[in-house]
Scaffold this motif. Sequence first.
Motif, short mmCIF file in Angstrom:
data_model
loop_
_atom_site.label_atom_id
_atom_site.label_comp_id
_atom_site.label_asym_id
_atom_site.label_seq_id
_atom_site.Cartn_x
_atom_site.Cartn_y
_atom_site.Cartn_z
N SER A 48 7.18 -38.28 12.83
CA SER A 48 6.81 -38.68 14.19
C SER A 48 6.67 -40.20 14.34
N GLY A 49 7.65 -40.94 13.86
CA GLY A 49 7.67 -42.38 14.06
C GLY A 49 6.52 -43.09 13.36
N TRP A 50 5.86 -43.99 14.13
CA TRP A 50 4.81 -44.81 13.53
C TRP A 50 3.65 -43.98 13.02
N LEU A 51 3.32 -42.87 13.66
CA LEU A 51 2.24 -42.01 13.18
C LEU A 51 2.52 -41.56 11.75
N VAL A 99 12.23 -55.92 13.91
CA VAL A 99 11.74 -56.59 15.12
C VAL A 99 10.22 -56.63 15.17
N PRO A 100 9.51 -55.47 15.10
CA PRO A 100 8.04 -55.56 15.15
C PRO A 100 7.42 -56.26 13.95
N ILE A 101 8.00 -56.09 12.75
CA ILE A 101 7.44 -56.74 11.57
C ILE A 101 7.63 -58.26 11.66
N SER A 102 8.77 -58.70 12.19
CA SER A 102 8.99 -60.13 12.38
C SER A 102 7.98 -60.71 13.36
N GLY A 103 7.65 -59.92 14.40
CA GLY A 103 6.64 -60.36 15.36
C GLY A 103 5.28 -60.56 14.72
N ILE A 104 4.91 -59.64 13.85
CA ILE A 104 3.63 -59.74 13.14
C ILE A 104 3.63 -60.97 12.23
N MET A 105 4.71 -61.18 11.50
CA MET A 105 4.80 -62.32 10.58
C MET A 105 4.75 -63.65 11.35
N GLN A 106 5.35 -63.67 12.53
CA GLN A 106 5.36 -64.89 13.34
C GLN A 106 3.94 -65.25 13.77
N ALA A 115 12.62 -43.63 10.00
CA ALA A 115 11.62 -43.33 11.04
C ALA A 115 11.59 -44.40 12.12
N ILE A 116 11.77 -45.68 11.73
CA ILE A 116 11.74 -46.82 12.66
C ILE A 116 13.03 -47.60 12.48
N PRO A 117 14.11 -47.24 13.16
CA PRO A 117 15.43 -47.87 12.93
C PRO A 117 15.45 -49.38 13.13
N ASN A 118 14.70 -49.90 14.11
CA ASN A 118 14.69 -51.34 14.37
C ASN A 118 13.41 -51.98 13.83
N PRO A 171 11.04 -61.13 7.44
CA PRO A 171 12.12 -60.25 6.96
C PRO A 171 13.46 -60.60 7.58
N LYS A 172 14.51 -60.57 6.75
CA LYS A 172 15.86 -60.84 7.22
C LYS A 172 16.58 -59.56 7.65
N ASN A 173 16.04 -58.42 7.24
CA ASN A 173 16.67 -57.14 7.56
C ASN A 173 15.63 -56.03 7.50
N ASN A 174 16.05 -54.82 7.86
CA ASN A 174 15.12 -53.67 7.86
C ASN A 174 14.59 -53.37 6.47
N GLU A 175 15.43 -53.57 5.45
CA GLU A 175 14.99 -53.27 4.08
C GLU A 175 13.84 -54.18 3.66
#
Length: 443
Positions: A343-346, A268-275, A262-265, A286-290
């Motif tokens: 539908s993505g994030w929803l 990126v957003p999860i790393s932003g939240i963690m930062q 649903a969210i291929p990248n 996270p080091k990767n999407n998994e």
Amino acid sequence: MPANKKSLFKGEDGTSYLVPFIFICSLFLLWGFAHGFLDVLDKHFQDLLHVSKAQSGFVQFSLYIGYLAMAIPAGLFIKRFGYQRGILFGLSLFAIGAFLFYPAAKLEAFIPFLLALFVLACGLAFLETAANPYSTVLGAKEQGARRINISQSFNGLGWILGPLIGGLVIFGADAVSEEEKFDSLVQPYMGIGLVVVVVAILFLFIKLPEIKEAKGQETEEDPPMRNLLKHPAFIAAVAAQFLYVAAQTGTNSFFINYVIDAIPNLQVPISGIMQELGSFGAFFMPKNNEQAASLILAIGGMGAFWLGRLSGSYFMKFFPPHRMLGIYAVVNVVLVALVLLDSGWLSVIALFSTYFFMSIMFPTIFALGISDLGTLTKKGASFLVMAVAGGAFCPPIMGLIADHSSMATGFIIPLGCFAFIAWYAFWGVGKAAKTTTVSFQHH
């Protein structure tokens, strides 16, 4: 109301069961962690051994089929030897299954891991067959549903820690050599095995009170198992429990697959939240999407699950358990419909929100199912634990649908399961369970 509060961990004779209840809660934490940790393995085996989604579903199959094989023997064992010996035997099998990951890793094949999980599951079947009904009888009968929801809240905490630690350890080991690629599985399961051994030693030295159910029904000390057929509400509860675990396990198994699709990248957003969370967030970067998806599963999904358990045990002071169960099931039908829309994030938010409303389902169905079974309680508990085998069949079917269609389409299976649970809660519980509901309010 004050009388109810005093009787939560006290028997009719005034005996306090608080200390035994605390030890029992530690078991709920342990097997919650074991299940939560398992939820990252499906995607990991897809990457590690290049198996399909349908084949990776057999990770869950091998675990839950252990419940099907061992639940009735566990009930008979506990009926003869008591709760404490059943718990000790279950912890022993649990530890052996965890330690079997070492030879499985040396063989570097899929089947040995499945066999190790099967042995581990046999131990969990013993623990659940003992601990679930035991927690319902450690105090006043009318408070049973509240107690099991409290103890299951520790189970929910284990479900948070499992994918959180599993994601960090398993998906964080991408850079190891070919010879060491299974080390990310061996080390955590060796640790789990050692913890279980320590808990087993503790249970050797404590004395758990043996509770007698169904006071006043001594004339039928050991009724035949076929007498369970005389309780239609119990039969409906077994079906509802089977489908609930099917829905939960299917969701757990392919949560990471769904979110990555649903969210291929996602990283990126999860790393932003963690930062934004500073040093705490840096530890979980996270080091990767998994890994990013496993964080959402642990904090979003299992976090919601845990909060649902905690709040559910409180709300049951004011609302009938079967009615809460029905409302939560209807909400999940709506949420899974949003998941199907892809539908993505929803849809991702809808997916991890389902965990809040799944939270009370297992313990509530369990409490309603064994209500008024009397001397059949332990045997009935065996079937309700055996119904956990629903988790064996849903992941391979969902994986097969995903392999031939899309991951989102596979969630049609959980949607149907929640629809049945809604029917059970509003119309299928029968007179016995509704009588129990009244007793929650007036005793």
